[in-house]
Design a protein around this motif. Structure first.
Motif, PDB file in Angstrom:
ATOM      1  N   ASN A  68       0.815  -1.223   0.000  1.00 32.10           N
ATOM      2  CA  ASN A  68       0.000   0.000   0.000  1.00 32.10           C
ATOM      3  C   ASN A  68       0.849   1.274   0.000  1.00 32.10           C
ATOM      4  N   SER A  80       6.192  15.443  -1.021  1.00 31.72           N
ATOM      5  CA  SER A  80       5.781  14.708  -2.222  1.00 31.72           C
ATOM      6  C   SER A  80       5.694  15.620  -3.437  1.00 31.72           C
ATOM      7  N   GLY A  95      -0.673   9.265  -7.307  1.00 31.93           N
ATOM      8  CA  GLY A  95      -0.536   7.825  -7.033  1.00 31.93           C
ATOM      9  C   GLY A  95      -1.160   7.449  -5.703  1.00 31.93           C
ATOM     10  N   VAL A  96      -0.876   8.255  -4.686  1.00 31.54           N
ATOM     11  CA  VAL A  96      -1.421   7.964  -3.349  1.00 31.54           C
ATOM     12  C   VAL A  96      -2.944   8.052  -3.385  1.00 31.54           C
ATOM     13  N   GLN A 125      -4.977   7.581  -5.865  1.00 33.44           N
ATOM     14  CA  GLN A 125      -5.567   6.428  -6.558  1.00 33.44           C
ATOM     15  C   GLN A 125      -5.525   5.182  -5.676  1.00 33.44           C
ATOM     16  N   SER A 126      -4.392   5.023  -5.012  1.00 31.62           N
ATOM     17  CA  SER A 126      -4.255   3.847  -4.166  1.00 31.62           C
ATOM     18  C   SER A 126      -5.250   3.884  -3.002  1.00 31.62           C
ATOM     19  N   VAL A 172       3.003   3.914  -1.866  1.00 33.81           N
ATOM     20  CA  VAL A 172       3.257   4.381  -3.225  1.00 33.81           C
ATOM     21  C   VAL A 172       4.655   5.002  -3.272  1.00 33.81           C
ATOM     22  N   LEU A 226       3.382  11.716  -7.220  1.00 35.06           N
ATOM     23  CA  LEU A 226       3.263  10.851  -6.047  1.00 35.06           C
ATOM     24  C   LEU A 226       1.900  11.052  -5.384  1.00 35.06           C
TER      25      LEU A 226
END
Ligand code: ADP
Ligand code: MG
Length: 475
Positions: A148, A305, A312-313, A315-316, A150, A309
């Motif tokens: 989990n 960040s 990405g975070v 989306q995750s 990123v 990034l």
């Protein structure tokens, strides 16, 4: 009229509390007072029951074990109406304070949130048990795994170092020292290492704890003259992780113990992982020899960040939260909330919670903006702590120097607390960062924030001043 009586009553116990504090300070010494008693504040007083706020569970247990008898005795003498004292943990970790907002709703009760069950202290009863937790390690967050996490430019080095430790048979470097500003993934990485090692080797004895908990354990062992058992607990550890060691600053005896524990574990070839908000050499209040020891393995920092990034975070996290996050919304959030990942995640959670409440409602740019309106306003205009100090000092007709000084007279102390409160409200600075600007530590800021929150509800004058100052700073 009744309201006025309550107010007077409240003012009276506040004054008594001030006197009790002075007395306690003399009795226990400045150091112990600053560590354990200064952060306490009165929450309310009703029908003989005094509610006192304590910032953490750990402090509550400590205060109950060590000081409640004394506090009760002194207070009883001053005010026979006091029947019992209730130590209430206010959920005041950084995350929850980070969420403070001035609410237009003054009807909120002045009772502060009592999230964990309040612990009642009754004079005469044995309070030493105080539900103290004897497990050294604290539970790991199941979401904080490598899967989990990123990876981007900002954290790739720290990630690689963490991964290396987690996957190695031997000890690649010792200690690993992770540092970064708040909310950038240190704790997440530490938990991820622990999960991975456990997965590979369930028999390994991994201990993860905060520096605060380490201190608590140690001081408690000292008190019960049980330091041998304390040391023994750590002797059998294969991997020791201590989070947020900056909080050990100034606590000399704990530091010393930590230093010995640390050295003997390293000598015995056990892995140590440390985190802090600064590099070892910049840690304040930490002894030189410990600082250099902390920095003698691998030091890895996590940078703020970048846009990719953050996307990405988002989306995750959206995937973990089971929601569809339109690209437009993700981009909007990643552009607006640049401070740290915790804030970004908090914003996403708010938007998701809001839309999930209403069936059929989807996340759109419009409702995101609406839900985060207040939060975004403060991001749009970054007020600095310097500006706040200047404005508040000007308003109260004192100098910024006085505001940063150690003077405790109310004419200076109250404006200082208001400035701290506004700094928490209007900037994205962490409590320790704000504290530094005032030459204080984070618990003082925490206390100030709570105090002003309370006063806003009770004292029209304070409420108006804060409101005015806030507006003038937000323009
Ligand atoms: P710190 O310990 O540095 O203050 P945390 O590890 O508590 O920060 O991180 C704050 C939040 O941000 C956590 O919920 C964590 O999962 C999340 N987070 C931070 N960095 C990342 C990352 N690179 N990928 C996914 N989540 C992250
Ligand atoms: Mg952390």
């Amino acid at each position: 009229m009744a309201g006025e009586a309550i107010q007077n009553n409240y003012d009276a116990v506040q004054d008594e509390w001030g006197e009790i504090c002075s007395q306690l300070k003399q009795e226990v010494g400045e150091k112990a007072f600053d560590s354990w008693l200064k952060p306490l504040s009165i929450s309310s007083f009703n029908s003989g029951v005094m509610n006192i706020c304590v910032p953490t569970r750990f402090m509550r247990n400590w205060v109950i074990t060590n000081y409640s008898d004394r506090i009760h005795k002194i207070w009883e003498k001053k005010n026979p109406n006091i029947k019992s004292i209730n130590f209430v943990v206010q959920a005041a970790d950084m995350e929850s304070i980070g969420g403070i907002r001035i609410s237009g709703d003054r009807s909120l009760s002045k009772q502060i949130s009592t999230s964990p069950a309040p612990q009642i202290y009754q004079p005469g009863a044995s309070n030493t048990g105080a539900s103290l937790n004897d497990v050294i390690s604290v539970p790991l967050n199941p979401q904080y795994t490598f899967e989990n996490f990123v990876v981007g430019k900002a954290n790739e080095f720290a990630y690689a170092a963490a991964r290396k430790i987690a996957e190695s048979e031997d000890i690649p470097f010792n200690p690993l020292f992770l540092y970064s500003g708040v909310g950038l993934g240190k704790t997440h990485l530490m938990h991820a290492i622990a999960w991975r090692i456990k997965q590979r080797n369930p028999n390994k004895n991994i201990v993860y704890l905060s520096a605060e908990k380490f201190m608590y354990k140690f001081v408690r062992a000292l008190r019960y003259k049980d330091t041998a058992a304390f040391k023994e607990q750590f002797r059998s550890v294969d991997v020791l992780m201590v989070d947020d060691v900056q909080f050990m600053g100034g606590k000399d005896s704990t530091q010393e113990e930590f230093f010995y524990t640390f050295n003997s574990l390293i000598e015995e070839g056990r892995q140590i992982i440390i985190s802090a908000d600064k590099s070892p050499s910049d840690l304040e209040g930490i002894e030189q020899r410990l600082r250099s020891r902390l920095g003698c393995g691998l030091v890895a920092d996590i940078h703020p960040s970048d846009f990719d990034l953050r996307i990405g975070v988002l989306q995750s996290k959206a995937k973990q939260l089971n929601c569809v996050l339109p690209t437009k919304v993700a981009e909007f959030l990643a552009q607006k909330i640049t401070s740290n990942i915790r804030e970004l995640e908090g914003a996403l959670r708010r938007v998701v919670a809001h839309t999930q409440l209403l069936p059929g409602k989807e996340i759109t740019l419009e409702n995101t903006q609406e839900v985060l309106k207040d939060m975004l306003r403060s991001y749009d205009r970054r007020t600095t702590i310097d500006e706040i100090q200047k404005k508040v000092a000007e308003y109260f007709n004192i100098s910024v120097k006085e505001m940063q000084s150690s003077r405790r007279a109310r004419t200076v102390a109250r404006p200082r607390q208001i400035a701290m409160y506004l700094a928490k409200l209007l900037t994205l600075r962490s409590l320790p960062e704000i504290g530094r600007k005032f030459d204080r530590d984070h618990t003082t800021v925490m206390h100030a924030v709570r105090k002003i929150e309370e006063l806003i509800k009770e004292d029209q004058g304070v409420a108006e001043s804060v409101d005015l100052l806030r507006r003038s700073l937000e323009i």
